[in-house]
Design an enzyme around this catalytic site. Structure first.
Site, PDB file in Angstrom:
ATOM      1  N   LYS A 277       0.930  -1.173   0.095  1.00  0.00           N
ATOM      2  CA  LYS A 277       0.173  -0.012  -0.180  1.00  0.00           C
ATOM      3  C   LYS A 277       0.900   1.225   0.019  1.00  0.00           C
ATOM      4  CE  LYS A 277      -4.450   0.944   0.274  1.00  0.00           C
ATOM      5  NZ  LYS A 277      -5.686  -0.060  -0.101  1.00  0.00           N
TER       6      LYS A 277
ATOM      7  N   ASP B  67      -6.961   4.041  -4.470  1.00  0.00           N
ATOM      8  CA  ASP B  67      -7.516   4.055  -3.193  1.00  0.00           C
ATOM      9  C   ASP B  67      -8.417   5.348  -2.875  1.00  0.00           C
ATOM     10  OD1 ASP B  67      -7.786   2.227  -0.564  1.00  0.00           O
ATOM     11  OD2 ASP B  67      -7.227   4.335   0.212  1.00  0.00           O
TER      12      ASP B  67
HETATM   13  N1  LIG Z   1     -11.070   1.866  -4.615  1.00  0.00           N
HETATM   14  C1  LIG Z   1     -11.362   0.488  -4.303  1.00  0.00           C
HETATM   15  O1  LIG Z   1     -10.959  -0.359  -5.441  1.00  0.00           O
HETATM   16  C2  LIG Z   1     -10.993   0.128  -3.123  1.00  0.00           C
HETATM   17  C3  LIG Z   1     -11.276   0.827  -1.769  1.00  0.00           C
HETATM   18  N2  LIG Z   1     -11.296   0.348  -0.628  1.00  0.00           N
HETATM   19  C4  LIG Z   1     -11.579   1.256   0.520  1.00  0.00           C
HETATM   20  O2  LIG Z   1     -12.884   1.730   0.425  1.00  0.00           O
HETATM   21  C5  LIG Z   1     -12.960   3.094   0.859  1.00  0.00           C
HETATM   22  C6  LIG Z   1     -13.317   4.284  -0.125  1.00  0.00           C
HETATM   23  O3  LIG Z   1     -12.454   4.158  -1.124  1.00  0.00           O
HETATM   24  P1  LIG Z   1     -12.705   4.900  -2.438  1.00  0.00           P
HETATM   25  O4  LIG Z   1     -14.276   4.807  -2.762  1.00  0.00           O
HETATM   26  O5  LIG Z   1     -11.934   4.291  -3.526  1.00  0.00           O
HETATM   27  O6  LIG Z   1     -12.178   6.340  -2.584  1.00  0.00           O
HETATM   28  P2  LIG Z   1     -12.933   7.491  -3.041  1.00  0.00           P
HETATM   29  O7  LIG Z   1     -11.717   8.704  -2.646  1.00  0.00           O
HETATM   30  O8  LIG Z   1     -13.364   7.646  -4.185  1.00  0.00           O
HETATM   31  O9  LIG Z   1     -14.224   7.967  -1.914  1.00  0.00           O
HETATM   32  C7  LIG Z   1     -13.930   8.108  -0.604  1.00  0.00           C
HETATM   33  C8  LIG Z   1     -15.330   8.596   0.086  1.00  0.00           C
HETATM   34  O10 LIG Z   1     -15.062   8.631   1.289  1.00  0.00           O
HETATM   35  C9  LIG Z   1     -15.149   9.950   2.144  1.00  0.00           C
HETATM   36  N3  LIG Z   1     -14.156  10.071   3.166  1.00  0.00           N
HETATM   37  C10 LIG Z   1     -12.891   9.816   3.069  1.00  0.00           C
HETATM   38  N4  LIG Z   1     -12.372  10.087   4.200  1.00  0.00           N
HETATM   39  C11 LIG Z   1     -13.368  10.381   4.983  1.00  0.00           C
HETATM   40  C12 LIG Z   1     -13.402  10.479   6.410  1.00  0.00           C
HETATM   41  N5  LIG Z   1     -12.365  10.493   7.035  1.00  0.00           N
HETATM   42  N6  LIG Z   1     -14.758  10.809   6.959  1.00  0.00           N
HETATM   43  C13 LIG Z   1     -15.630  10.800   6.253  1.00  0.00           C
HETATM   44  N7  LIG Z   1     -15.866  10.391   4.790  1.00  0.00           N
HETATM   45  C14 LIG Z   1     -14.656  10.308   4.454  1.00  0.00           C
HETATM   46  C15 LIG Z   1     -15.005  10.616   0.903  1.00  0.00           C
HETATM   47  O11 LIG Z   1     -15.506  12.017   1.140  1.00  0.00           O
HETATM   48  P3  LIG Z   1     -14.727  13.398   0.649  1.00  0.00           P
HETATM   49  O12 LIG Z   1     -15.023  13.547  -0.533  1.00  0.00           O
HETATM   50  O13 LIG Z   1     -15.430  14.352   1.447  1.00  0.00           O
HETATM   51  O14 LIG Z   1     -13.299  13.229   0.964  1.00  0.00           O
HETATM   52  C16 LIG Z   1     -15.715  10.061  -0.202  1.00  0.00           C
HETATM   53  O15 LIG Z   1     -16.986  10.085  -0.185  1.00  0.00           O
HETATM   54  C17 LIG Z   1     -11.454   3.087   1.649  1.00  0.00           C
HETATM   55  O16 LIG Z   1     -11.554   2.813   2.939  1.00  0.00           O
HETATM   56  C18 LIG Z   1     -10.758   2.401   0.848  1.00  0.00           C
HETATM   57  O17 LIG Z   1      -9.513   2.160   1.442  1.00  0.00           O
HETATM   58  C19 LIG Z   1     -11.253  -0.975  -0.587  1.00  0.00           C
HETATM   59  C20 LIG Z   1     -10.915  -1.828  -1.515  1.00  0.00           C
HETATM   60  C21 LIG Z   1     -10.749  -1.289  -2.962  1.00  0.00           C
HETATM   61  O1  LIG Z   2      -6.780  -2.786  -6.881  1.00  0.00           O
HETATM   62  C1  LIG Z   2      -5.774  -2.845  -5.966  1.00  0.00           C
HETATM   63  O2  LIG Z   2      -4.595  -3.238  -6.360  1.00  0.00           O
HETATM   64  C2  LIG Z   2      -5.723  -2.251  -4.707  1.00  0.00           C
HETATM   65  C3  LIG Z   2      -7.248  -2.300  -4.094  1.00  0.00           C
HETATM   66  C4  LIG Z   2      -7.052  -1.571  -2.715  1.00  0.00           C
HETATM   67  O3  LIG Z   2      -6.409  -0.797  -2.463  1.00  0.00           O
HETATM   68  C5  LIG Z   2      -7.743  -2.407  -1.690  1.00  0.00           C
HETATM   69  O4  LIG Z   2      -8.202  -3.561  -1.881  1.00  0.00           O
HETATM   70  O5  LIG Z   2      -7.693  -1.970  -0.486  1.00  0.00           O
END
Ligand SMILES: NC(=O)C1=CN([C@@H]2O[C@H](COP(=O)(O)OP(=O)(O)OC[C@H]3O[C@@H](n4cnc5c(N)ncnc54)[C@H](OP(=O)(O)O)[C@@H]3O)[C@@H](O)[C@H]2O)C=CC1
Ligand SMILES: O=C(O)CCC(=O)C(=O)O
Length: 451
Positions: free
Chosen positions: A130, A170
């Site tokens: 990561k 992420d």
């Molecule tokens: N993208 C992926 O493929 C994967 C993502 N994840 C996990 O999913 C979660 C979301 O990721 P992802 O959708 O990609 O990220 P994005 O940046 O696309 O979206 C993040 C969302 O979460 C909100 N957010 C972020 N930080 C905070 C906080 N401290 N308090 C409240 N809301 C918050 C953001 O709001 P704002 O716009 O106001 O910041 C936004 O709505 C994370 O935990 C990530 O690690 C897990 C597996 C894979």
């Molecule tokens: O697609 C990837 O390599 C990573 C996705 C990710 O960050 C997660 O699973 O939390």
């Protein structure tokens, strides 16, 4: 847990805390895994003798670097870049990059540690990693984001590669950022290889990668409900976040017949009792992905919905909760509210969104509760499929990728059931995911010697 296992756990956690002072999120993630594994480890002395868990909790390599860039006013800005290469026992390091002002070593180490188990669960050959930066793309122009990404990738590219370490997105890193970083890596290395995943469809990306985490968690919910003879149809769902994972969880849960009533961002949440259907979700995607605005703007278009500033959606009555924002976003108090309101299934789209006290409430009340390393593994699994397509120089159709994603999520669910079902029949998905994920990595490490 036997006395011997308790002692193993206590001694192990003393070592972890002493070696990683002040890293609360990392301690939390490691403790959860160690609690699940302590009994297995004392029953299999080779794991203890070879110090497998201590080695898994120690990153193979951590790279920390300066990221200087020029803002639109021509002023010099400096951020800090990180890559945590946690474990390569079963494949190249693999895991996302997070760009957010809160990023620090504790957060990236917890994420890289979790990733090692998650990637093992997918059955694909990927180790855990990561990275990211304390740079926050919010409020920055496209050209500022590009200059930052180019500077970040200039250093990162020395340490990554299709057979070494393959980063992805992420929080704060989506298609735009991956494009800028890929462009810079390609320019500096003079090679077109699958060094990052989440690439654009026309230049090596996989169909369904943007959708994969949200779709995957929805497929996992289907499997969880099926264990109780139930399905998502007709259920009320609360989702937090409005980014990549939240958007596609909303899309798929709606397609499966559920009604999604909340989404949020770091400023607050919206509640739409009529449900966030496909048309309303398209509006959220426009607000978030094109205008990079706030979720509060939703109620301007749909005034019958309500906006609650500075609150999280866990007090809203629902059957299923899918946290898709960030770590520790469901507190003990939030979990008690979910329980009191009749929520019976919690599937994590985010990484470690539930605090240990919240998890204790879910499990002691025998709710269906899945930790992110199992239920959100669809994203990295599809990244693994992107790597395969890049190696073979072919592209699978969306239908082919979606069907592979579905079968990977079903398989992860089966592993959780196999390793997590207790004597009373309750499936402890935390134990199941941790034990199943650990076995493969641990056995590979034993076979590869003390490295
Ligand atoms: N993208 C992926 O493929 C994967 C993502 N994840 C996990 O999913 C979660 C979301 O990721 P992802 O959708 O990609 O990220 P994005 O940046 O696309 O979206 C993040 C969302 O979460 C909100 N957010 C972020 N930080 C905070 C906080 N401290 N308090 C409240 N809301 C918050 C953001 O709001 P704002 O716009 O106001 O910041 C936004 O709505 C994370 O935990 C990530 O690690 C897990 C597996 C894979
Ligand atoms: O697609 C990837 O390599 C990573 C996705 C990710 O960050 C997660 O699973 O939390």
């Amino acid at each position: 847990m036997t006395k011997q296992a308790e002692k193993f756990l206590d001694d192990f956690m003393v070592r972890i805390v002493a070696k990683n002072p002040g890293e609360a999120e990392f301690h939390q993630a490691v403790r959860e895994v160690a609690e699940s594994l302590a009994q297995t480890i004392v029953e299999n002395p080779i794991y203890e003798k070879m110090k497998i868990l201590d080695r898994i909790a120690e990153a193979e390599r951590i790279i920390i670097f300066r990221v200087p860039w020029l803002d639109d006013k021509g002023q010099v800005q400096i951020n800090r870049g990180f890559r945590v290469q946690m474990n390569s026992a079963i494949g190249p390091y693999k895991g996302g990059l997070r760009f957010h002002s809160s990023v620090n070593l504790s957060i990236l180490k917890f994420l890289a540690f979790e990733q090692t188990f998650k990637n093992s669960l997918t059955t694909l050959p990927m180790g855990g990693g990561k990275g990211g930066s304390d740079f926050d793309p919010k409020g920055k122009s496209d050209t500022e984001v590009m200059r930052f990404c180019q500077s970040f990738a200039t250093e990162l590219q020395r340490h990554i590669g299709a057979d070494t370490d393959v980063p992805a997105g992420d929080i704060g890193v989506g298609g735009r950022e991956i494009g800028f970083m890929y462009g810079q890596c390609k320019r500096l290395r003079n090679e077109f290889t699958g060094t990052l995943t989440g690439k654009g469809l026309d230049w090596g990306g996989s169909a369904i990668r943007p959708e994969a985490t949200g779709y995957g968690v929805s497929y996992f919910v289907e499997e969880m409900l099926a264990t109780r003879g139930d399905s998502p149809a007709g259920k009320i769902v609360t989702i937090s976040g409005s980014g990549n994972v939240a958007q596609y969880a909303c899309e798929k849960m709606t397609a499966l017949g559920a009604t999604v009533v909340t989404m949020s961002d770091s400023s607050g949440y919206i509640y739409d009792a009529d449900g966030i259907d496909a048309e309303k979700l398209a509006h959220i995607m426009e607000i978030k992905n094109i205008f990079r605005g706030r979720i509060a703007d939703y109620v301007k278009e749909y005034p019958s919905a309500q906006y609650f500033a500075a609150e999280r959606p866990w007090g809203v009555k629902c059957d299923i909760a899918i946290p898709c924002a960030t770590q520790n976003e469901i507190s003990e108090e939030d979990a008690a509210k979910l329980l009191a309101n009749g929520c019976f299934c919690i599937a994590e789209g985010a990484n470690m969104p539930s605090t240990p006290a919240a998890i204790a409430i879910f499990q002691s009340n025998k709710l269906l509760y899945a930790p992110g390393k199992a239920s959100n593994a669809g994203g990295v699994a599809t990244s693994g499929l992107e790597m395969s397509q890049n190696s073979m120089r072919i592209s699978w159709t969306p239908e082919e990728v979606d069907s592979k994603l579905k079968s990977i999520m079903r398989n992860i669910h089966s592993r959780c059931v196999e390793y997590g079902t207790g004597e009373d029949g309750y499936i402890n998905y935390v134990n199941g995911a941790n034990i199943a994920g650990f076995r493969k990595v641990a056995n590979a490490m034993i076979q590869q010697g003390v490295v």
